[in-house]
Design a protein around this motif. Sequence first.
Motif, PDB file in Angstrom:
ATOM      1  N   ARG A  32      12.810  -2.331  -1.822  1.00 12.98           N
ATOM      2  CA  ARG A  32      12.283  -2.790  -3.111  1.00 12.98           C
ATOM      3  C   ARG A  32      10.830  -3.253  -3.007  1.00 12.98           C
ATOM      4  O   ARG A  32      10.239  -3.693  -3.987  1.00 12.98           O
ATOM      5  N   LEU A  33      10.267  -3.190  -1.789  1.00 17.92           N
ATOM      6  CA  LEU A  33       8.860  -3.528  -1.549  1.00 17.92           C
ATOM      7  C   LEU A  33       8.558  -5.008  -1.745  1.00 17.92           C
ATOM      8  O   LEU A  33       7.415  -5.389  -1.982  1.00 17.92           O
ATOM      9  N   THR A  34       9.576  -5.850  -1.630  1.00 22.14           N
ATOM     10  CA  THR A  34       9.344  -7.290  -1.761  1.00 22.14           C
ATOM     11  C   THR A  34       9.143  -7.959  -0.411  1.00 22.14           C
ATOM     12  O   THR A  34       8.802  -9.141  -0.343  1.00 22.14           O
ATOM     13  N   GLN A  35       9.349  -7.198   0.669  1.00 27.99           N
ATOM     14  CA  GLN A  35       9.087  -7.709   2.012  1.00 27.99           C
ATOM     15  C   GLN A  35       8.393  -6.613   2.803  1.00 27.99           C
ATOM     16  O   GLN A  35       8.911  -5.494   2.891  1.00 27.99           O
ATOM     17  N   PRO A  36       7.209  -6.872   3.360  1.00 30.45           N
ATOM     18  CA  PRO A  36       6.490  -5.829   4.104  1.00 30.45           C
ATOM     19  C   PRO A  36       7.321  -5.288   5.257  1.00 30.45           C
ATOM     20  O   PRO A  36       7.987  -6.052   5.970  1.00 30.45           O
ATOM     21  N   VAL A  37       7.302  -3.977   5.437  1.00 31.03           N
ATOM     22  CA  VAL A  37       8.026  -3.380   6.549  1.00 31.03           C
ATOM     23  C   VAL A  37       7.296  -3.717   7.842  1.00 31.03           C
ATOM     24  O   VAL A  37       6.079  -3.580   7.939  1.00 31.03           O
ATOM     25  N   GLY A  71       0.805  -1.215   0.000  1.00 30.60           N
ATOM     26  CA  GLY A  71       0.000   0.000   0.000  1.00 30.60           C
ATOM     27  C   GLY A  71       0.838   1.265   0.000  1.00 30.60           C
ATOM     28  O   GLY A  71       2.073   1.224   0.127  1.00 30.60           O
ATOM     29  N   PRO A  72       0.193   2.425  -0.112  1.00 32.96           N
ATOM     30  CA  PRO A  72       0.911   3.698  -0.206  1.00 32.96           C
ATOM     31  C   PRO A  72       1.743   4.048   1.024  1.00 32.96           C
ATOM     32  O   PRO A  72       2.792   4.673   0.892  1.00 32.96           O
ATOM     33  N   ALA A  73       1.302   3.677   2.212  1.00 36.06           N
ATOM     34  CA  ALA A  73       2.074   4.005   3.415  1.00 36.06           C
ATOM     35  C   ALA A  73       3.397   3.257   3.426  1.00 36.06           C
ATOM     36  O   ALA A  73       4.453   3.841   3.711  1.00 36.06           O
ATOM     37  N   ALA A  74       3.363   1.959   3.106  1.00 37.34           N
ATOM     38  CA  ALA A  74       4.598   1.177   3.066  1.00 37.34           C
ATOM     39  C   ALA A  74       5.508   1.663   1.933  1.00 37.34           C
ATOM     40  O   ALA A  74       6.740   1.660   2.063  1.00 37.34           O
ATOM     41  N   ARG A  75       4.915   2.085   0.830  1.00 33.70           N
ATOM     42  CA  ARG A  75       5.716   2.627  -0.272  1.00 33.70           C
ATOM     43  C   ARG A  75       6.412   3.923   0.152  1.00 33.70           C
ATOM     44  O   ARG A  75       7.567   4.173  -0.202  1.00 33.70           O
TER      45      ARG A  75
END
Length: 278
Positions: A51-56, A11-15
């Motif tokens: 890289r957004l491949t693992q959720p923060v 989602g936008p927050a994690a991005r």
Amino acid sequence: MARAENKETVGPAARMVASVAKRLRLKKGMTQDQLGAEMGYTGAAISAMERLTQPVSDEMLVKLEEVLGDGTGIFEEMRELVRLEKLPEQFRDYAPIEQKAVGLSLYAPQVIHGLFQTEEYARALIGGGYPPLPEARVEELVEARMLRKVLFEREPTCLIELTLHETALRWMVGSEGIMRDQYRLLAECARRKNVTLQVLPMDAGLRGENAGARGEINLVETPTHHRLVYLEVQDESVLITDPAKVSTCAQRCAKIRAQALDPRESLGLIERLAGESG
């Protein structure tokens, strides 16, 4: 393990976290390995986050604030947004209300209420649902559910009344070991000063009374002492604010508690189940 398909569901927050973290890292002249070392993570974990491949994770956000935040609180502010983003869509409007509540009256007829679940129980329950979810999404949902438990320690104190139908206690989820730990957690919760835990027994309807027949109830008292009700079924939810409807649910909650075992009897039942599963 990081998976490329996870990037599509971020989602936008994690991005935003990934973008800001990378910019601040580069501004400080740090490599991913160097940042990871200061945070207690591998460079690969930092790379996967960027890289957004693992959720923060919530824990990683705390560490990012410590190492990159420089006292700005930027990652701390993002924590709540990321937490909400990880929740099921139907739960997002209710989650902030639950966390600010001064009182909760809860009835859980089928499974242990989410606030009272162990991590392994939640993982088995979420991971065993249908349609099956990707492993990374299961872990996101488990983490988000566990973070709700800050409500137990929060100030001002939230007073919580939970009534579990005996079915929720006896419906096996995961394994006997998972259930044993779940019973033990329930017993610990039942001993908290701000928690009243009761069990509605299987035979409660033998006298022709069954106030819990219509399903779960989450009755909330807000900081301004207004009341509302949250209901969820089949991944759909509704927030009820109409005073007359809320009053009916409140009366129903009171009747359910009246038909349940008292807190001491309920704790005894849970402790016996813990012993039987041991």
